[in-house]
Design a protein around this motif. Sequence first.
Motif, PDB file in Angstrom:
ATOM      1  N   GLY A   1       7.475   4.770   8.250  1.00 29.05           N
ATOM      2  CA  GLY A   1       8.858   5.034   8.619  1.00 29.05           C
ATOM      3  C   GLY A   1       9.052   6.194   9.566  1.00 29.05           C
ATOM      4  N   GLU A   2       7.992   6.619  10.253  1.00 29.11           N
ATOM      5  CA  GLU A   2       8.135   7.690  11.238  1.00 29.11           C
ATOM      6  C   GLU A   2       9.124   7.273  12.332  1.00 29.11           C
ATOM      7  N   ASP A   3       9.835   8.238  12.877  1.00 28.04           N
ATOM      8  CA  ASP A   3      10.800   7.990  13.945  1.00 28.04           C
ATOM      9  C   ASP A   3      10.048   7.529  15.204  1.00 28.04           C
ATOM     10  N   PHE A   4      10.312   6.309  15.649  1.00 29.36           N
ATOM     11  CA  PHE A   4       9.589   5.777  16.811  1.00 29.36           C
ATOM     12  C   PHE A   4       9.881   6.578  18.071  1.00 29.36           C
ATOM     13  N   ARG A   5      11.045   7.225  18.133  1.00 28.73           N
ATOM     14  CA  ARG A   5      11.368   8.057  19.297  1.00 28.73           C
ATOM     15  C   ARG A   5      10.443   9.277  19.361  1.00 28.73           C
ATOM     16  N   PHE A   6      10.131   9.827  18.195  1.00 28.63           N
ATOM     17  CA  PHE A   6       9.209  10.956  18.131  1.00 28.63           C
ATOM     18  C   PHE A   6       7.835  10.555  18.673  1.00 28.63           C
TER      19      PHE A   6
ATOM     20  N   MET B   1      13.569  -0.884  16.585  1.00 24.06           N
ATOM     21  CA  MET B   1      12.566  -1.433  15.675  1.00 24.06           C
ATOM     22  C   MET B   1      13.043  -2.790  15.132  1.00 24.06           C
ATOM     23  N   PRO B   2      12.111  -3.707  14.789  1.00 21.62           N
ATOM     24  CA  PRO B   2      10.660  -3.503  14.732  1.00 21.62           C
ATOM     25  C   PRO B   2       9.927  -3.743  16.048  1.00 21.62           C
ATOM     26  N   GLU B   3      10.636  -4.294  17.066  1.00 17.77           N
ATOM     27  CA  GLU B   3       9.948  -4.642  18.309  1.00 17.77           C
ATOM     28  C   GLU B   3       9.450  -3.417  19.076  1.00 17.77           C
ATOM     29  N   ALA B   4      10.023  -2.241  18.801  1.00 17.37           N
ATOM     30  CA  ALA B   4       9.598  -1.032  19.517  1.00 17.37           C
ATOM     31  C   ALA B   4       8.119  -0.743  19.310  1.00 17.37           C
ATOM     32  N   ARG B   5       7.550  -1.240  18.230  1.00 18.96           N
ATOM     33  CA  ARG B   5       6.132  -0.990  17.978  1.00 18.96           C
ATOM     34  C   ARG B   5       5.242  -1.628  19.052  1.00 18.96           C
ATOM     35  N   ILE B   6       5.742  -2.699  19.725  1.00 21.99           N
ATOM     36  CA  ILE B   6       4.919  -3.397  20.727  1.00 21.99           C
ATOM     37  C   ILE B   6       4.713  -2.537  21.973  1.00 21.99           C
ATOM     38  N   PRO B   7       5.790  -2.028  22.631  1.00 21.84           N
ATOM     39  CA  PRO B   7       5.549  -1.121  23.768  1.00 21.84           C
ATOM     40  C   PRO B   7       4.820   0.163  23.369  1.00 21.84           C
TER      41      PRO B   7
ATOM     42  N   TRP C   1      -3.684   4.968  13.608  1.00 21.30           N
ATOM     43  CA  TRP C   1      -2.763   6.050  13.242  1.00 21.30           C
ATOM     44  C   TRP C   1      -1.331   5.723  13.654  1.00 21.30           C
ATOM     45  N   LEU C   2      -1.170   5.030  14.779  1.00 22.59           N
ATOM     46  CA  LEU C   2       0.157   4.570  15.187  1.00 22.59           C
ATOM     47  C   LEU C   2       0.735   3.629  14.132  1.00 22.59           C
ATOM     48  N   ALA C   3      -0.080   2.682  13.680  1.00 26.50           N
ATOM     49  CA  ALA C   3       0.384   1.723  12.671  1.00 26.50           C
ATOM     50  C   ALA C   3       0.751   2.421  11.368  1.00 26.50           C
TER      51      ALA C   3
ATOM     52  N   LYS D   1       0.828  -1.198   0.000  1.00 28.16           N
ATOM     53  CA  LYS D   1       0.000   0.000   0.000  1.00 28.16           C
ATOM     54  C   LYS D   1       0.870   1.259   0.000  1.00 28.16           C
ATOM     55  N   ALA D   2       0.540   2.172  -0.903  1.00 28.58           N
ATOM     56  CA  ALA D   2       1.304   3.422  -1.014  1.00 28.58           C
ATOM     57  C   ALA D   2       0.781   4.426  -0.002  1.00 28.58           C
ATOM     58  N   VAL D   3       1.304   4.393   1.210  1.00 26.28           N
ATOM     59  CA  VAL D   3       0.840   5.292   2.264  1.00 26.28           C
ATOM     60  C   VAL D   3       1.309   6.710   1.969  1.00 26.28           C
ATOM     61  N   VAL D   4       0.353   7.640   1.900  1.00 24.18           N
ATOM     62  CA  VAL D   4       0.695   9.043   1.653  1.00 24.18           C
ATOM     63  C   VAL D   4       1.200   9.651   2.954  1.00 24.18           C
ATOM     64  N   TYR D   5       2.510   9.853   3.033  1.00 23.01           N
ATOM     65  CA  TYR D   5       3.098  10.302   4.295  1.00 23.01           C
ATOM     66  C   TYR D   5       4.486  10.837   4.021  1.00 23.01           C
TER      67      TYR D   5
END
Length: 365
Positions: free
Chosen positions: A267-272, A308-314, A259-261, A226-230
């Motif tokens: 590719g948003e910065d998970f720290r942000f 990442m990719p595990e950072a998405r879980i917390p 929205w998190l997903a 999917k071509a996510v517009v971002y």
Amino acid sequence: MRPRSLEEFVGQEHILAPGKLLRRAIEADRLPSVILSGPPGTGKTTLAQIIARLTNAKFQRLSGVESNVAEMRKVVAAAAGRIRTSGQKTIVFVDEIHHFNKTQQDILLPDVESGNLRLIGATTYNPYFYVNSALVSRSLVFRLEPLSVEQLELLIDRALADSDRGLGNYKVRMDDDARRHLAKLSDGDARKCLNALELGVLTTPAASDGAIHFTLRVAEESIQQKAVVYDRVGDAHYDTISAFIKSMRGSDEKGAIYWLAKMLHAGEDFRFIARRIVIFASEDIGLADPEALPLAIATQQAVEFVGMPEARIPLAHATAYMCRAKKNREAYEALASATEEIESEQTERVPEHLKNKHFPVNPEV
């Protein structure tokens, strides 16, 4: 497969339907300077090309990526000479105008202001942030929206039927679910949709009867992901994080996780994201749940530790918690009120009973 007329143009009815201002200006050849903004594949360049066919003015094209100052000065000087000698007006189309720096944009300003040329600027960014404010104030700004699934399906059918400029010379039999899949996963981007369609048709072997069967599997292979517009610096970045925060504020857990997903997928910065959750825990939950802020801090530490990719879980864990927690903005609003009072009134001196009394004070000083 680009439309050649306003009648063939698909989408953007809010600005191009019969009777709308932009359409009337184009049809009357009385177009002022305009800036077209919107996501990729919504028809900005196509609309400029349609205008080029309909206008009696000289149409010149510049690229925000490729054109240099010398080329710009040449176009501007020619426009001034043209209107002086023959009275013919000039329309200058600048694709990706946000790539021009301030100096380059300033070159256009005097002639736009004097009427020597009319500007059509196209940008995927917010023009109020990325285009010279003087140019914006002298132009009409039109926002082009992503195409709907139904509009993209119409484009697919047109492309398959068009023998001159489309894929009509190929005997394509397309399944309904394949058409819908291409349209849905293109995220409103006509270019993405048609490129995937063309790739699927040209790479699928024909059957014994010469027909190309465009199945759902072919559609999935053609469009891939999917071509996510971002983009991480433009409108989509701010709009998506705003949607994420407002969903948490409204206790919409499903929406916030969506929205998190989307941010993580793009590719948003998970720290942000983690920082925004920490701020939310204190600003929006505050006194209602003292455990929210420690959890947010722990989440920030966890994502740094695992990456990442595990950072998405917390991150998902913290997001769900923030949605379910009770909300209280009293501390934040009290601080905002005190700050406003300090900025708008004379600052009060510290009362005597609140002063530091540990050291003797010389009354003569």
